[in-house]
Write an enzyme that holds these catalytic residues in place. Structure first.
Site, PDB file in Angstrom:
ATOM      1  N   GLY A 166       0.933  -1.290   0.030  1.00  0.00           N
ATOM      2  CA  GLY A 166      -0.111   0.151  -0.193  1.00  0.00           C
ATOM      3  C   GLY A 166       0.950   1.284   0.072  1.00  0.00           C
ATOM      4  O   GLY A 166       0.320   2.282  -0.092  1.00  0.00           O
ATOM      5  N   ASP A 333      17.486  -0.059 -15.648  1.00  0.00           N
ATOM      6  CA  ASP A 333      17.486  -1.401 -15.162  1.00  0.00           C
ATOM      7  C   ASP A 333      18.009  -2.178 -16.043  1.00  0.00           C
ATOM      8  O   ASP A 333      18.045  -2.023 -17.436  1.00  0.00           O
ATOM      9  CB  ASP A 333      16.043  -1.740 -14.731  1.00  0.00           C
ATOM     10  CG  ASP A 333      15.938  -3.192 -14.268  1.00  0.00           C
ATOM     11  OD1 ASP A 333      16.386  -3.446 -13.049  1.00  0.00           O
ATOM     12  OD2 ASP A 333      15.521  -4.095 -14.859  1.00  0.00           O
ATOM     13  N   GLU A 362      22.294   0.018 -14.625  1.00  0.00           N
ATOM     14  CA  GLU A 362      22.506  -1.185 -13.832  1.00  0.00           C
ATOM     15  C   GLU A 362      23.395  -1.987 -14.583  1.00  0.00           C
ATOM     16  O   GLU A 362      23.038  -2.757 -15.488  1.00  0.00           O
ATOM     17  CB  GLU A 362      21.313  -1.683 -13.281  1.00  0.00           C
ATOM     18  CG  GLU A 362      21.592  -3.132 -12.376  1.00  0.00           C
ATOM     19  CD  GLU A 362      20.366  -3.953 -12.354  1.00  0.00           C
ATOM     20  OE1 GLU A 362      20.354  -4.557 -11.176  1.00  0.00           O
ATOM     21  OE2 GLU A 362      19.597  -3.983 -13.256  1.00  0.00           O
TER      22      GLU A 362
END
Length: 618
Positions: A166, A333, A362
């Site tokens: 959440g 990424d 990355e």
């Protein structure tokens, strides 16, 4: 056999078409709007709708020309090539889609004015201190968006490492004071784009939209507000992007424009995850293909970056977020898995549009040359300039881990860290690399060093005084711990980010004495770094480690900072005459962490596993 292979290669394409729901006549146009006055006058719109290719396309707006309409394998797509002249003004105009005997369709396209504020986009530099946040696990600022009807995953369970918890963008906004007080100057959020996957959608690395924030995190408007609020605080926003792959539920995969939108294989083929074939002069083509074209996972189709439509889609969507939300930097990424030629073109496109823009890829590899290969400049005879300013510096990570956990030796212990930095000559500019102690994929620093507070502080001291751009993973400042086995264990909630949490680690009252000591240490060094350019852009001089002690200096014409790291278990006395080249003229020092004054610099006593950060005085 040949027919069998053809059938296999088509199966994903056909399955995607079967998965596609009945489309509206005009389902979407992306990018949904653009800006007048961009450096690149060319824009390719992707149009999706039921049999949209059967319609004629027209538009009429001063300075905007429809150059070509591309029809592809799937009749539910059109690709429109537009040229936007420098003279084009901001405004709106209809793009009409007509077909004899059918009701005409129209999309109102908007050209917006670019933001002229010089501080709207400020590239990330070595002056910054990056704080990495996994949005779902940091703070829940709006419980009303925890579950969104219509999305495939509706499970919400904070006691599960795989379900959503959440956390959201509002939760980050609510704690900007905390981050600014800590000394943070830039926020890197794990991907926030819609991730409408049926399982483990919380981490964001299998996006299903390129232009929409996941509604469980907030909205595009709230993300832009985050960028604006950070700008007001002279802080920056870094977006985590994944050009290599998307989620299997991405709208362009569920109804693919063409079979080669993603890499197809006769049967499911995962990447080898071996970086060596990419640069190995003796590599087999099959190994290169599996590394770069294999899928990252069963639910993460590998984008075919040889496809010019895919190239435009990725490049334009990343530029769109810079211009829309004021994104100041990109973390890329799985950088090594991408097509190198395309990523070089992508990097140049970003730099052409935003000169000096900082992106870091990355590069989870082993060996300095392996890492250098992916960085800007043809420094290791790669044959092309990647236009990638920096990388996530895994090599120095292995070095600092060895410094803290290995016995000192010729090649062992802190000598690994020293040797790694001594190899910086291979980079065009190593200060653009991002240095770190842990992240969302790695075991947390406090666990890696055996929950030893002295080792913890030594790592923090190194992080905030070495060359490069330091990055801290959320919660490291309050000693969050665990091993990445599985990785969900290092993605736990930040205590206090949810209403009803029994402990609130965002406040001093919610921290133990040891946690507060760690927090204060990070805060002190981070704010010192923030206020002293010597640790941002100062030169670095390091000395060969002796007797497990590693000494280096950061210096500029105004200040000199001396860092002495004792990696032995026992106390060491360090005679400083060896460092005369940097210490001549200095007679005293201030301990940056404690404020203590030191009037005798001839020798320094360091307890085991302790690091001193000293501002030298004359």
């Amino acid at each position: 056999m040949k027919l069998k292979l053809i059938l296999f290669s088509c199966c994903l394409f056909l399955a995607a078409q079967l998965l596609a729901q009945k489309l509206p006549a005009l389902e979407r146009v992306e990018p949904m709007f653009w800006w007048a006055g961009m450096h690149n006058p060319k824009l390719q719109l992707i149009v999706h709708g039921d049999n949209i290719a059967s319609r004629e396309v027209s538009l009429n707006y001063p300075g905007v020309q429809l150059q070509e309409v591309h029809k592809v394998e799937n009749p539910n797509y059109l690709f429109l090539d537009l040229t936007i002249s420098p003279a084009a003004k901001a405004g709106s105009f209809p793009i009409k889609f007509t077909q004899k005997g059918k009701k005409a369709l129209s999309y109102t396209y908007e050209l917006r004015s670019r933001n002229q504020d010089p501080n709207y986009i400020v590239p990330v530099t070595s002056a910054d201190f990056i704080y990495l946040i996994m949005p779902d696990r940091f703070a829940n600022g709006n419980p009303k968006n925890d579950v969104v009807k219509g999305l495939q995953e509706t499970a919400l369970a904070r006691d599960s490492m795989y379900y959503r918890h959440g956390g959201d963008i509002q939760g980050i906004l609510d704690h900007l004071d905390y981050l600014q007080d800590l000394g943070v100057t830039a926020l890197w959020l794990n991907p926030v784009l819609e991730n409408d996957q049926p399982h483990a959608s919380y981490h964001g690395y299998a996006n299903t939209e390129n232009y929409q924030v996941d509604p469980r995190f907030g909205s595009n408007e709230l993300y832009k507000k985050l960028g604006d609020e950070l700008e007001k605080r002279h802080m920056k926003l870094i977006q985590d992007i994944v050009p290599n792959h998307v989620g299997s539920q991405h709208w362009t995969v569920r109804d693919m424009p063409m079979k080669d939108w993603v890499h197809q294989w006769p049967a499911y083929t995962r990447s080898s995850f071996k970086d060596q074939p990419v640069f190995d002069p003796y590599a087999a083509k099959a190994d290169v293909k599996q590394m770069q074209n294999g899928w990252f996972d069963t639910h993460m189709p590998d984008m075919n970056q040889d496809n010019p439509y895919v190239q435009n889609y990725i490049t334009q969507s990343t530029i769109w977020w810079v211009e829309y939300a004021g994104v100041d930097g990109f973390r890329i990424d799985t950088y090594a898995y991408n097509d190198g030629k395309y990523m070089a073109d992508w990097g140049k496109a970003i730099q052409d549009e935003y000169p000096g823009y900082h992106s870091f890829g990355e590069t989870w590899v082993h060996g300095v040359p392996n890492q250098v290969y992916f960085t800007q400049g043809n420094t290791v005879n790669r044959g092309l300039d990647t236009h990638l300013p920096g990388v996530t510096d895994f090599q120095t990570l292995w070095g600092i881990q060895a410094a803290m956990n290995e016995k000192f030796g010729w090649d062992e212990g802190v000598n690994k860290l020293y040797t790694t930095l001594a190899s910086d000559y291979q980079y065009q500019d190593a200060t653009r690399n991002v240095v770190f102690l842990d992240n969302h994929d790695l075991s947390r620093w406090y666990s890696v060093i055996g929950e030893d507070l002295n080792k913890y502080k030594s790592g923090i001291a190194w992080l905030l005084t070495t060359r490069g751009i330091p990055q801290l993973y959320y919660g490291t400042e309050v000693l969050m711990k665990n091993y990445s086995n599985p990785d969900g264990k290092v993605r736990e909630d930040f205590k206090g980010g949810w209403t009803g949490d029994k402990v609130n680690m965002f406040t001093a009252a919610g921290r133990t004495k040891q946690e507060q000591e760690a927090f204060d240490y990070v805060k002190t060094l981070a704010n010192y770094r923030k206020n002293n350019p010597v640790l941002q852009t100062g030169k670095l001089m390091q000395y060969v480690p002796e007797d497990a002690v590693y000494t280096y200096f950061r210096y500029n014409p105004d200040k000199t900072v001396m860092v002495v790291m004792n990696t032995a278990d026992e106390e060491r006395t360090v005679k400083t005459e060896r460092f005369a080249e940097r210490m001549n003229g200095f007679t005293s020092a201030t301990n940056v962490a404690t404020g203590e004054n030191m009037n005798n610099l001839q020798s320094l006593k360091l307890p085991g596993k302790t690091t001193l950060v000293l501002e030298l005085k004359k």
